[in-house]
Design a protein around this motif. Sequence first.
Motif, mmCIF file in Angstrom:
data_model
loop_
_atom_site.group_PDB
_atom_site.id
_atom_site.type_symbol
_atom_site.label_atom_id
_atom_site.label_comp_id
_atom_site.label_asym_id
_atom_site.label_seq_id
_atom_site.Cartn_x
_atom_site.Cartn_y
_atom_site.Cartn_z
ATOM 1 N N SER A 154 -3.073 -1.837 -0.547
ATOM 2 C CA SER A 154 -3.091 -3.286 -0.715
ATOM 3 C C SER A 154 -1.677 -3.843 -0.815
ATOM 4 C CB SER A 154 -3.916 -3.684 -1.935
ATOM 5 O OG SER A 154 -3.396 -3.114 -3.119
ATOM 6 N N SER A 160 -7.917 -2.110 8.670
ATOM 7 C CA SER A 160 -8.825 -1.177 7.985
ATOM 8 C C SER A 160 -8.069 0.116 7.688
ATOM 9 C CB SER A 160 -10.060 -0.868 8.849
ATOM 10 O OG SER A 160 -10.832 -2.012 9.080
ATOM 11 N N HIS A 206 -8.411 -9.953 -4.705
ATOM 12 C CA HIS A 206 -8.912 -8.580 -4.631
ATOM 13 C C HIS A 206 -10.393 -8.638 -4.972
ATOM 14 C CE1 HIS A 206 -9.469 -4.345 -5.045
ATOM 15 N NE2 HIS A 206 -8.171 -4.041 -5.089
ATOM 16 N N CYS A 263 -5.970 2.607 -3.173
ATOM 17 C CA CYS A 263 -6.112 1.165 -2.958
ATOM 18 C C CYS A 263 -4.876 0.402 -3.423
ATOM 19 C CB CYS A 263 -7.360 0.646 -3.667
ATOM 20 S SG CYS A 263 -8.901 1.079 -2.823
ATOM 21 N N TYR A 323 -7.895 -8.444 -0.205
ATOM 22 C CA TYR A 323 -8.157 -7.003 -0.128
ATOM 23 C C TYR A 323 -9.539 -6.732 -0.708
ATOM 24 C CZ TYR A 323 -7.501 -1.940 -0.486
ATOM 25 O OH TYR A 323 -7.631 -0.584 -0.334
ATOM 26 N N VAL A 353 -7.924 -7.422 4.548
ATOM 27 C CA VAL A 353 -7.737 -5.973 4.558
ATOM 28 C C VAL A 353 -8.878 -5.323 3.782
ATOM 29 C CG1 VAL A 353 -6.177 -4.077 3.951
ATOM 30 C CG2 VAL A 353 -5.236 -6.326 4.590
ATOM 31 N N SER A 354 -9.521 -4.354 4.400
ATOM 32 C CA SER A 354 -10.588 -3.606 3.719
ATOM 33 C C SER A 354 -10.452 -2.142 4.097
ATOM 34 C CB SER A 354 -11.972 -4.135 4.116
ATOM 35 O OG SER A 354 -12.989 -3.483 3.386
ATOM 36 N N ASN A 355 -10.287 -1.288 3.101
ATOM 37 C CA ASN A 355 -9.933 0.103 3.347
ATOM 38 C C ASN A 355 -11.135 0.978 3.686
ATOM 39 O OD1 ASN A 355 -10.758 -0.065 0.457
ATOM 40 N ND2 ASN A 355 -10.459 2.151 0.609
ATOM 41 N N TYR A 413 0.136 -3.829 2.742
ATOM 42 C CA TYR A 413 -0.259 -4.801 3.767
ATOM 43 C C TYR A 413 -0.324 -6.248 3.277
ATOM 44 C CZ TYR A 413 -1.215 -0.710 6.546
ATOM 45 O OH TYR A 413 -1.067 0.462 7.237
ATOM 46 N N LEU A 414 -0.365 -6.463 1.966
ATOM 47 C CA LEU A 414 -0.453 -7.826 1.449
ATOM 48 C C LEU A 414 0.726 -8.213 0.571
ATOM 49 C CD1 LEU A 414 -4.272 -7.924 0.609
ATOM 50 C CD2 LEU A 414 -3.110 -8.908 2.591
ATOM 51 N N CYS A 429 -12.305 -3.602 -1.455
ATOM 52 C CA CYS A 429 -12.545 -2.159 -1.504
ATOM 53 C C CYS A 429 -13.668 -1.801 -0.540
ATOM 54 C CB CYS A 429 -12.911 -1.728 -2.918
ATOM 55 S SG CYS A 429 -11.489 -1.581 -4.011
#
Length: 481
Positions: free
Chosen positions: A224, A122, A235, A220, A27, A65-67, A227-228, A29
């Motif tokens: 996170s 995303s 992280h 976050c 993950y 995963v990146s928000n 999805y993880l 940020c």
Amino acid sequence: MPLYIYNTLTRAKEAFEPAIPGHVGIYVCGPTVYADPHLGHARGPIVYDVLRRWLHYQGYRVRFVSNITDVGHLTDDADQGEDKIQRRAKLERLEPMEVAEKYMWRYFDEMQALNVLRPDISPRAAGHIPEQIELTETLIRRGHAYVANGSVYFRVRSWPGFGKLSNRDIEEQEAGARVEVREEKEDPRDFALWKRADPEHLMRWNSPWGVGFPGWHIECTAMSLKYLGDGFDIHAGGVDLQFPHHEAEIAQAEAAGHAFARYWMHHYHVLLNGQKMAKSTGNLVSLAELRARHEPMYVRFYLLNSHYRSVLDFTDEGLEAARNGYLRLLNAYREVRRYLPQAPSGSHPGLEQALQTLYRDFSAALDDDLNTPQAIAALFNFVTELNKALAERPGRDSLAKAEKAFAELGEGVLGLFPPRVLESQLGGALLEGLVGLLLELREEARAARNFALSDRIRDRLAELGVVVEDTRQGPKWRVEV
């Protein structure tokens, strides 16, 4: 040799072992999308893109995963001030979600130009309000959060582990160091999980505590974990997020009964004029501006030439040096691909040895906390030996291995030679044929001592971006990006 990562949580390099063998969850940020991205925004995505590619190369299945932060990030980076996206919406006379869409896609466009792979997921903060409300309710139920005047705050004193990532003692943290302390808080160190929306606030949702919007930190944590899952692997983010953002993420997750990230990676800033690049101060170089003047791969190469845990001070001279270094590698790759179809069969002992050294040194560099400068140095060392071998017309077997090394390591892992750039350099059969014909005419002119015509052909090609170099083996040419 296993991959070693500097884990901010333990302040030591640790051998990386995923929670689920063969699978890695990461993950990162992502950006708050209220303005055009600048060079500082590119460092993290490029660094963690290489991490992702290296893990793929080693055979792992990676969920990356990146928000996208499109609500809740206030101008004071804490619990007061105006939402950054809402403020931009007022300036541009747009709806807040129009602002988020506009700058999110501009960010993705710049990342694509830099050959950064798109995240597998995303998630957008505004699309995960139910998860954030549910997590907040859990924290209230467990006694780690409380409602005050329609807002909900995390009770920092209830969680003794708060501060372990940044190595801060909870008793030594100063109250209101950045903003005026809100009287409704039990303790000035408490931070918002949910904020009551004032009447003029445009971004608002219904909740058990009234109309409001989520706090920046809870977003976050919720996304996170969704999805993880609990106890995910890595992280990552900028060092400026270490406190309070990442510290708050850990506290929220663990206080709610979840195991959180096991490895924490933080990249350092890109400076301009000795100061951190930032949208808030205007001290920045936009990626769009750089792309208008430079091939984006020069920028990627420039950022990878310094270790991610070191501060990088941007200069035009440094970018020019990166350009020259990049072209040296790119042209070596081009020479291999150009010569390969006509090479005789067989191998070249010197080139075979250089390939073994390249794979060994490249792997050792990236396994040592993602040391991209050393990995690039291994490529340069290989190119030195490659050029010696090319002068001796090496066999096809060794050249095919060299081409594979450039494809696997230079592009597959470091992401330096996307098809767009490589194909423009090679130019296809038409460019090969036309330049070859002109060089034949130039050689005839030189043989006839017609140096004026010879120089004219060379200079005209240079104007078109084709650089001709006379060698003992005959003329060589390359296309400058």
